[in-house]
Design an enzyme around this catalytic site. Structure first.
Site, short mmCIF file in Angstrom:
data_model
loop_
_atom_site.label_atom_id
_atom_site.label_comp_id
_atom_site.label_asym_id
_atom_site.label_seq_id
_atom_site.Cartn_x
_atom_site.Cartn_y
_atom_site.Cartn_z
N ASP A 1 0.85 -1.19 0.00
CA ASP A 1 0.00 0.00 0.00
C ASP A 1 0.88 1.24 0.00
O ASP A 1 1.78 1.37 0.84
CB ASP A 1 -0.91 -0.01 1.23
CG ASP A 1 -1.97 1.07 1.15
OD1 ASP A 1 -3.05 0.79 0.61
OD2 ASP A 1 -1.71 2.19 1.64
N ASN B 1 -2.63 12.91 -3.23
CA ASN B 1 -3.71 13.30 -4.15
C ASN B 1 -4.27 14.67 -3.79
O ASN B 1 -4.50 15.51 -4.67
CB ASN B 1 -4.84 12.26 -4.10
CG ASN B 1 -4.72 11.23 -5.21
OD1 ASN B 1 -4.14 11.49 -6.25
ND2 ASN B 1 -5.29 10.06 -4.98
N GLU C 1 -4.82 2.57 -3.95
CA GLU C 1 -3.36 2.51 -3.90
C GLU C 1 -2.87 1.18 -3.34
O GLU C 1 -1.71 1.06 -2.94
CB GLU C 1 -2.82 3.66 -3.05
CG GLU C 1 -3.18 3.61 -1.57
CD GLU C 1 -4.50 4.26 -1.23
OE1 GLU C 1 -4.67 4.66 -0.07
OE2 GLU C 1 -5.37 4.37 -2.12
#
Length: 319
Positions: A186, A194, A229
Site C-alpha cells: 500500500d 492526491n 493505492e
C-alpha cells in the site's frame, strides 16, 4: 465433346484454384497455371510429388526466390512419408500450406482407387488474416478483462484467481516444499499526495510504482492492483524469508524513484504486510493475515515491511 473438353481445360488453366493430378507412380501429369506458379514448376515438367516438395525445401534454404511453398528441409522426409501413407490408404487429407510469396493455401489431396492423386488448393490468405484478427480481438478482450486500466498490471479478479491457484496447490500437496507467500502493498500517504498535488500526480505515481515493481516480478509470480493505492504480490513456492528479501529490494527501488518531473525532489514509499500460506488457508484467511501485517507496518511508521504474527500453537498440539 472435344469443344467441352477444350473449354474445361481452358477454365482449369485460367482458374485461381490450384489444380494438379499425379499418376499412380506419383508423377505429375497435369498442373494448371496457378499450381505451377505457386510451386515453381515450369510448363511441361513431369516431376514426382516428392520431387516438387524436395525442390521447394531446397529453395527455402537461403534462396531469395519468391516462389514455392515454405518447406522445412529437416522434416521433408517425414512430410513425404505422411503423403505416401495417404496414397496407400486410398484416403485423402486436407492441409494448410504457406507460400514464399506470403499466401496461404488450403490444399486437399484425394486418391482414387487406381492410385491417382488429385490436388486442389484454394487461397485462404484473407481467411487466415480474418482468423488472426479474431484471435487478436479475443486475446485483447482477455487481456483487458485481466488488466487494470490505469497501471497496466493485473487487476483484482486476476490476482484473486492466482491466489486461489496457489492455495489449491498447497491444499493438494502439489508443487514445491514451500507453498508460497502473499504480500499486500500500500502506497504511503497517498490520500495526502492526491489532495496536495492533484489526481494527475497521483495517477503518475501509481503508474510509476506499478512499472517499477513489475520489472522485479519473476515469471512465476503475480503482481496486481486490487483497488486504489493497494496492490498484491503473489509469490508461489516462496518462503516468507525470501519474500522479505524480494520486497525489501522493491522498496529500495521505489524509495529512489522521482516520478514527478515538475517536482524533482518528490519521493514516495510503500508499506507491506506478508503472510505465508498455511494448509488450511482460504482467501479470506491469508489475505486477512497479510492485511493485518500491513496495518502493523503503517502503525510502526510506514515505509517498511512487516511479517504476519507467528501462528499460535494449541496446548494439545504439544502433548
Amino acid at each position: 465433346m472435344t469443344d467441352l473438353a477444350d473449354h474445361l481445360l481452358q477454365l482449369q488453366e485460367e482458374s485461381p484454384v490450384l489444380l494438379a493430378s499425379f499418376d499412380d507412380q506419383g508423377r505429375l501429369r497435369y498442373a494448371n497455371a496457378a499450381y505451377r506458379v505457386a510451386y515453381g514448376i515450369e510448363d511441361g515438367e513431369a516431376l514426382s510429388w516428392s520431387e516438387v516438395m524436395c525442390r521447394n525445401a531446397a529453395v527455402n534454404v537461403g534462396a531469395a526466390v519468391n516462389v514455392g511453398a515454405v518447406m522445412d528441409a529437416a522434416q521433408i522426409e517425414a512430410w513425404i512419408a505422411s503423403a505416401a501413407r495417404v496414397e496407400e490408404g486410398g484416403a485423402g487429407r486436407t492441409i494448410e500450406a504457406k507460400l514464399r510469396d506470403g499466401r496461404w493455401l488450403l490444399v486437399h489431396e484425394s486418391v482414387s482407387a487406381a492410385g491417382w492423386m488429385l490436388s486442389v488448393g484454394c487461397d485462404i490468405t484473407q481467411l487466415r488474416a480474418d482468423v488472426r484478427a479474431v484471435r487478436r480481438d479475443r486475446d485483447e478482450a482477455l487481456r483487458a478483462a485481466h488488466t487494470d486500466d490505469l497501471t497496466g498490471v493485473a487487476n483484482r479478479r486476476f490476482v484473486i484467481a492466482r491466489i486461489a491457484e496457489m492455495l489449491e496447490r498447497c491444499a493438494a500437496g502439489e508443487g514445491a516444499r514451500v507453498p508460497g507467500t502473499l504480500c499486500v502493498l500500500d502506497l504511503d500517504n497517498f490520500k495526502y499526495i492526491n489532495d496536495r498535488y492533484g489526481h494527475q500526480a497521483g495517477d503518475a505515481i501509481l503508474r510509476d510504482f506499478a512499472g517499477r515493481i513489475s520489472g522485479q516480478v519473476r515469471r512465476s509470480d503475480c503482481f496486481g492492483r486490487v483497488g486504489g493505492e493497494e496492490f498484491v504480490l503473489v509469490l508461489p513456492d516462496t518462503a516468507i524469508e525470501e519474500a522479505v528479501v524480494i520486497v525489501e529490494r522493491m522498496l529500495a527501488l521505489v524509495r529512489a524513484s522521482r516520478p514527478l518531473e515538475e517536482m524533482p525532489d518528490f519521493a514516495y514509499a510503500f508499506s507491506c504486510g506478508i503472510a505465508a500460506v498455511r494448509p488450511e488457508d482460504d482467501f479470506e484467511a491469508i489475505y486477512g493475515r497479510a492485511d493485518k501485517a500491513l496495518y502493523a507496518a503503517k502503525m510502526a511508521g510506514r515505509n517498511r515491511v512487516q511479517l504476519e504474527e507467528p501462528a499460535r500453537v494449541r496446548d494439545d498440539e504439544g502433548i
